[in-house]
Design a protein around this motif. Structure first.
Motif, PDB file in Angstrom:
ATOM      1  N   MET A 251     -16.815  35.101  71.381  1.00  0.00           N
ATOM      2  CA  MET A 251     -17.423  33.797  71.636  1.00  0.00           C
ATOM      3  C   MET A 251     -16.456  32.962  72.479  1.00  0.00           C
ATOM      4  O   MET A 251     -15.285  32.876  72.155  1.00  0.00           O
ATOM      5  CB  MET A 251     -17.721  33.114  70.298  1.00  0.00           C
ATOM      6  CG  MET A 251     -18.290  31.746  70.391  1.00  0.00           C
ATOM      7  SD  MET A 251     -20.050  31.614  70.758  1.00  0.00           S
ATOM      8  CE  MET A 251     -20.777  32.890  69.794  1.00  0.00           C
TER       9      MET A 251
ATOM     10  N   TYR B  15     -25.343  25.053  72.810  1.00  0.00           N
ATOM     11  CA  TYR B  15     -24.840  25.131  71.428  1.00  0.00           C
ATOM     12  C   TYR B  15     -26.001  25.417  70.475  1.00  0.00           C
ATOM     13  O   TYR B  15     -25.902  26.272  69.597  1.00  0.00           O
ATOM     14  CB  TYR B  15     -24.148  23.819  71.061  1.00  0.00           C
ATOM     15  CG  TYR B  15     -22.934  23.969  70.178  1.00  0.00           C
ATOM     16  CD1 TYR B  15     -21.729  23.403  70.549  1.00  0.00           C
ATOM     17  CD2 TYR B  15     -22.975  24.662  68.970  1.00  0.00           C
ATOM     18  CE1 TYR B  15     -20.601  23.508  69.745  1.00  0.00           C
ATOM     19  CE2 TYR B  15     -21.864  24.781  68.171  1.00  0.00           C
ATOM     20  CZ  TYR B  15     -20.680  24.198  68.562  1.00  0.00           C
ATOM     21  OH  TYR B  15     -19.569  24.313  67.769  1.00  0.00           O
TER      22      TYR B  15
ATOM     23  N   LEU C  19     -27.167  28.851  69.707  1.00  0.00           N
ATOM     24  CA  LEU C  19     -26.344  29.680  68.825  1.00  0.00           C
ATOM     25  C   LEU C  19     -26.727  29.543  67.349  1.00  0.00           C
ATOM     26  O   LEU C  19     -26.126  30.198  66.492  1.00  0.00           O
ATOM     27  CB  LEU C  19     -24.866  29.324  69.002  1.00  0.00           C
ATOM     28  CG  LEU C  19     -24.294  29.545  70.396  1.00  0.00           C
ATOM     29  CD1 LEU C  19     -22.864  29.031  70.472  1.00  0.00           C
ATOM     30  CD2 LEU C  19     -24.377  31.015  70.777  1.00  0.00           C
TER      31      LEU C  19
ATOM     32  N   LEU D  50     -20.227  32.227  64.908  1.00  0.00           N
ATOM     33  CA  LEU D  50     -19.413  31.643  65.971  1.00  0.00           C
ATOM     34  C   LEU D  50     -18.069  32.331  66.093  1.00  0.00           C
ATOM     35  O   LEU D  50     -17.465  32.319  67.159  1.00  0.00           O
ATOM     36  CB  LEU D  50     -19.205  30.148  65.716  1.00  0.00           C
ATOM     37  CG  LEU D  50     -20.471  29.308  65.684  1.00  0.00           C
ATOM     38  CD1 LEU D  50     -20.132  27.863  65.340  1.00  0.00           C
ATOM     39  CD2 LEU D  50     -21.224  29.396  67.007  1.00  0.00           C
TER      40      LEU D  50
ATOM     41  N   VAL E  71     -14.336  27.923  66.532  1.00  0.00           N
ATOM     42  CA  VAL E  71     -15.578  27.172  66.718  1.00  0.00           C
ATOM     43  C   VAL E  71     -15.516  26.399  68.032  1.00  0.00           C
ATOM     44  O   VAL E  71     -14.605  25.592  68.230  1.00  0.00           O
ATOM     45  CB  VAL E  71     -15.834  26.214  65.529  1.00  0.00           C
ATOM     46  CG1 VAL E  71     -17.073  25.362  65.778  1.00  0.00           C
ATOM     47  CG2 VAL E  71     -15.971  27.005  64.232  1.00  0.00           C
TER      48      VAL E  71
ATOM     49  N   LEU F 247     -23.214  29.029  62.792  1.00  0.00           N
ATOM     50  CA  LEU F 247     -23.875  27.761  63.079  1.00  0.00           C
ATOM     51  C   LEU F 247     -25.244  27.760  62.414  1.00  0.00           C
ATOM     52  O   LEU F 247     -26.109  28.563  62.756  1.00  0.00           O
ATOM     53  CB  LEU F 247     -24.017  27.544  64.590  1.00  0.00           C
ATOM     54  CG  LEU F 247     -24.684  26.240  65.002  1.00  0.00           C
ATOM     55  CD1 LEU F 247     -23.865  25.027  64.543  1.00  0.00           C
ATOM     56  CD2 LEU F 247     -24.904  26.205  66.508  1.00  0.00           C
TER      57      LEU F 247
ATOM     58  N   LEU G 201     -22.253  23.948  59.639  1.00  0.00           N
ATOM     59  CA  LEU G 201     -21.642  25.275  59.703  1.00  0.00           C
ATOM     60  C   LEU G 201     -21.689  25.910  58.328  1.00  0.00           C
ATOM     61  O   LEU G 201     -21.295  25.291  57.332  1.00  0.00           O
ATOM     62  CB  LEU G 201     -20.186  25.170  60.154  1.00  0.00           C
ATOM     63  CG  LEU G 201     -19.930  24.626  61.543  1.00  0.00           C
ATOM     64  CD1 LEU G 201     -18.441  24.430  61.774  1.00  0.00           C
ATOM     65  CD2 LEU G 201     -20.527  25.549  62.589  1.00  0.00           C
TER      66      LEU G 201
END
Length: 154
Positions: free
Chosen positions: A1, A11, A14, A19, A79, A114, A129
């Protein structure tokens, strides 16, 4: 990633995906003792190896909140940031469970998925998260949690 900042649309694409997984971090007795001093939590299972050896735990263990406090460290490694974020702050914790004790000397790492990213207000994005803090050599994670972060964009 990629660790490059991502635009909100990229974002959001995802959601549901992992992540990343951080590197391992050893939790030694000195770290546990420092956390005990910082929080005034000197329960013997954390700071007295001789007494802790006589318990079913078999030795000293890290505070659950010490393990939780490492989320930022682990997240920083894997992240991605939200593009244009000028500030990101902890917004809350959901569904926190401490599942396995962390013996002094053990190694931990964070695994991040995520779960959601939504705009709360213009320029404010709330991330959710799903995190597991893995305990090396254990089938059970040390903890699981849904971690909420508020990202403010410029």
């Amino acid at each position: 990633m990629s660790r490059e900042p991502l635009e909100p649309a990229a974002y959001r694409a995802l959601i549901g995906r992992e992540l990343g997984v951080s590197g391992w971090r050893r939790i030694d007795q000195a770290t546990i003792d420092a956390f005990a001093d910082l929080t005034d939590d000197h329960q013997f299972i954390h700071v007295d190896p001789a007494r802790a050896r006589a318990t079913p735990l078999g030795g000293t263990v890290a505070h659950g909140f010490l393990t939780l406090s490492l989320l930022s460290h682990f997240a920083h490694e894997v992240v991605p940031r939200l593009a244009g974020a000028v500030m990101s702050v902890n917004y809350g914790i959901e569904r926190l469970r401490f599942l396995a004790p962390v013996p002094a000397g053990a190694r931990l790492r964070g695994r991040f998925v995520l779960k959601d990213l939504r705009e709360r207000r213009p320029r404010e994005w709330l991330s959710v998260l799903s995190v597991q803090v893995e305990l090396e050599g254990s089938d059970r994670p040390a903890l699981i949690v849904e971690w909420l972060g508020l990202n403010v964009l410029s």
